[in-house]
Design a protein around this motif. Structure first.
Motif, PDB file in Angstrom:
ATOM      1  N   ASP A   1       0.862  -1.184   0.000  1.00 45.38           N
ATOM      2  CA  ASP A   1       0.000   0.000   0.000  1.00 45.38           C
ATOM      3  C   ASP A   1       0.897   1.233   0.000  1.00 45.38           C
ATOM      4  N   LYS A   2       0.606   2.178  -0.868  1.00 46.11           N
ATOM      5  CA  LYS A   2       1.478   3.349  -1.004  1.00 46.11           C
ATOM      6  C   LYS A   2       1.160   4.465  -0.018  1.00 46.11           C
ATOM      7  N   ARG A   3       0.096   4.326   0.740  1.00 44.67           N
ATOM      8  CA  ARG A   3      -0.274   5.400   1.658  1.00 44.67           C
ATOM      9  C   ARG A   3       0.721   5.513   2.817  1.00 44.67           C
ATOM     10  N   ILE A   4       0.918   6.756   3.254  1.00 43.88           N
ATOM     11  CA  ILE A   4       1.810   7.019   4.382  1.00 43.88           C
ATOM     12  C   ILE A   4       0.989   7.634   5.511  1.00 43.88           C
ATOM     13  N   LEU A   5       1.058   7.020   6.684  1.00 43.46           N
ATOM     14  CA  LEU A   5       0.395   7.523   7.880  1.00 43.46           C
ATOM     15  C   LEU A   5       1.436   8.188   8.762  1.00 43.46           C
TER      16      LEU A   5
ATOM     17  N   LYS B   1       3.668   2.937   4.780  1.00 42.21           N
ATOM     18  CA  LYS B   1       4.726   3.494   5.608  1.00 42.21           C
ATOM     19  C   LYS B   1       4.124   4.257   6.788  1.00 42.21           C
ATOM     20  N   VAL B   2       4.891   4.333   7.863  1.00 41.41           N
ATOM     21  CA  VAL B   2       4.510   5.144   9.012  1.00 41.41           C
ATOM     22  C   VAL B   2       5.630   6.149   9.259  1.00 41.41           C
TER      23      VAL B   2
ATOM     24  N   ALA C   1      -4.548   1.557  16.207  1.00 35.03           N
ATOM     25  CA  ALA C   1      -5.208   2.456  15.253  1.00 35.03           C
ATOM     26  C   ALA C   1      -4.414   2.505  13.944  1.00 35.03           C
ATOM     27  N   ALA C   2      -3.079   2.528  14.039  1.00 26.37           N
ATOM     28  CA  ALA C   2      -2.259   2.507  12.829  1.00 26.37           C
ATOM     29  C   ALA C   2      -2.490   1.225  12.049  1.00 26.37           C
ATOM     30  N   TYR C   3      -2.560   0.111  12.751  1.00 25.98           N
ATOM     31  CA  TYR C   3      -2.825  -1.176  12.096  1.00 25.98           C
ATOM     32  C   TYR C   3      -4.187  -1.169  11.409  1.00 25.98           C
ATOM     33  N   LYS C   4      -5.187  -0.619  12.092  1.00 26.80           N
ATOM     34  CA  LYS C   4      -6.526  -0.570  11.529  1.00 26.80           C
ATOM     35  C   LYS C   4      -6.641   0.414  10.367  1.00 26.80           C
ATOM     36  N   TYR C   5      -5.737   1.367  10.321  1.00 26.94           N
ATOM     37  CA  TYR C   5      -5.786   2.385   9.274  1.00 26.94           C
ATOM     38  C   TYR C   5      -5.810   1.758   7.884  1.00 26.94           C
TER      39      TYR C   5
END
Length: 407
Positions: free
Chosen positions: A70-74, A130-131, A385-389
């Motif tokens: 997944d390319k999204r960054i949190l 990524k985080v 919450a990060a995992y659920k994101y």
């Protein structure tokens, strides 16, 4: 996954207490967080997280790569600075720096951020995207977030989460707020110029002190009659400077204060609204004026979807009876709002109050203390919450009914 995160947090708990007490004992003021940032960088790098130092002057960033699906960054943001307050709490690990204290819980924030980073680093292959862990300086002077953004901390970020301690919520519980969490915080200076004269003959002068009193009174009265009562506004004059001697009419007065508002429309209108009132009062009595209105950080407006993720994560982790939906925002300021100009985000309140004490001192108090058991509550909530994101667990957010809020 939740049970695994809790197990990792339990194993890490003693180390996190050590980290928090070290940071608490060595507080640094806004823009001077050199040792704190170096310490943070060391913890991150020792856990295999890529670190960039000297971001936003004295900030640090850690970036954790997931499995790349997944390319999204949190982003997860925590702040590091302390306050110019002499600590009076009787702690073995009290501040060693004279006149400086972590009276707003940023030592806890930093520790929660580090704990979350350590746990997620152990789960990196389970994380699709990524985080980015943002360790920010200078929140207390409402500048650090802007410094971090200017240095690229929010580049390519899709969403951001944040946390702030709250002593009125007991440790082990979480506060969730939909909509406005904090207020826009602006600075106000008004200079009123009259004409000096003898105190016995006021009619021959233009009394800047008396006119300043009219300005203050008119501003406070006008708020209740010209501002929308559903869009709260607070204007407080905290400092008045003027006059030379008891028997001399003052020719100049400086008023300094703060203006807080929750609604974006009100925030935009306030500078011209204040200037019009000052102009009319001064014109009536023949004085000159200057208004310097400096807009600061805007209101934190929590994103609906991300707030639902936080609520779901907290309720799954701790039970719904330990998750409080906050009915009201705070009129305090938070420069977390500067990140929200770049990406949607949400900040939750971490309860740190002692349940066995009659008094939990408020933020910015010289005897402020936290129940350290709250650290694990914050770490587990953020990590889960990060995992659920990325939608990796049973998604309960569709069953949540957020409280309707104004602002």
């Amino acid at each position: 996954m939740l049970s695994h995160i809790k197990d990792l947090a339990a194993e890490l708990a003693p180390r996190l207490i050590e980290i928090r007490r070290h940071i608490h004992s060595h507080p640094e003021l806004s823009g001077e967080e050199f040792q704190t940032a170096a310490f943070v960088a060391g913890v991150l790098s020792s856990n295999g997280i890529h670190v960039e130092e000297n971001v936003g002057k004295t900030g640090a960033i850690g970036e954790l790569k997931g499995n790349g699906s997944d390319k999204r960054i949190l982003a997860i943001r925590t702040d590091m600075d302390a306050l110019p307050i002499q600590e009076l709490a009787p702690l073995d690990y009290a501040s060693r720096n004279q006149g400086i204290m972590h009276a707003c819980g940023h030592d806890v924030h930093t520790t929660v951020g580090l704990g979350t980073a350590i746990i997620l680093s152990k789960l990196s292959q389970e994380i699709p995207g990524k985080v980015r862990f943002i360790f920010q300086p200078a929140e207390e002077i409402a500048q650090g977030a802007s410094w971090m953004v200017a240095d690229g901390a929010m580049d390519n970020i899709d969403s951001i989460l944040g946390v702030h301690v709250f002593p009125s919520i007991p440790a082990g519980s979480i506060g969730i707020r939909y909509g406005a969490l904090t207020a826009a915080a602006d600075d106000l200076e008004i200079t009123i110029t009259g004409e000096s004269g003898h105190g016995a003959r006021p009619h021959q002068a233009i009394d800047a002190i008396w006119i300043a009193a009219q300005v203050i009174t008119t501003l406070q009265q006008a708020i209740s009659r010209t501002q929308n009562p559903l869009h709260p506004v607070v204007l407080s004059i905290g400092k008045i400077t003027g006059g030379r001697a008891p028997n001399v009419i003052a020719d100049s007065v400086l008023l300094q204060g703060t203006v807080r508002s929750l609604h974006p429309d009100s925030s935009k209108e306030l500078p011209s609204w204040i200037e019009n009132i000052v102009k009319n009062v001064c014109h009536t009595y023949g004085a000159k004026y200057k208004v310097d209105y400096r807009q600061g950080v805007p209101s934190v407006q929590n994103d609906l979807g991300l707030t639902q993720i936080l609520q779901a994560a907290a309720e799954e982790a701790w039970g719904s009876d330990r998750v409080e939906i906050l009915p009201e925002p705070s009129l305090g300021g938070e420069d977390f709002s500067m990140y929200l100009k770049k990406a949607p985000g949400s900040m939750f309140r971490l309860g740190v109050g002692f349940t066995d004490r009659e008094v939990n001192h408020p933020l910015h108090h010289p005897k402020f203390e936290v129940d350290e058991s709250a650290i694990i509550t914050g770490v587990v909530t953020l990590a889960y919450a990060a995992y659920k994101y990325w939608g990796l667990s049973s998604d309960t957010t569709t069953n949540l009914t957020p409280v309707a809020v104004n602002g």
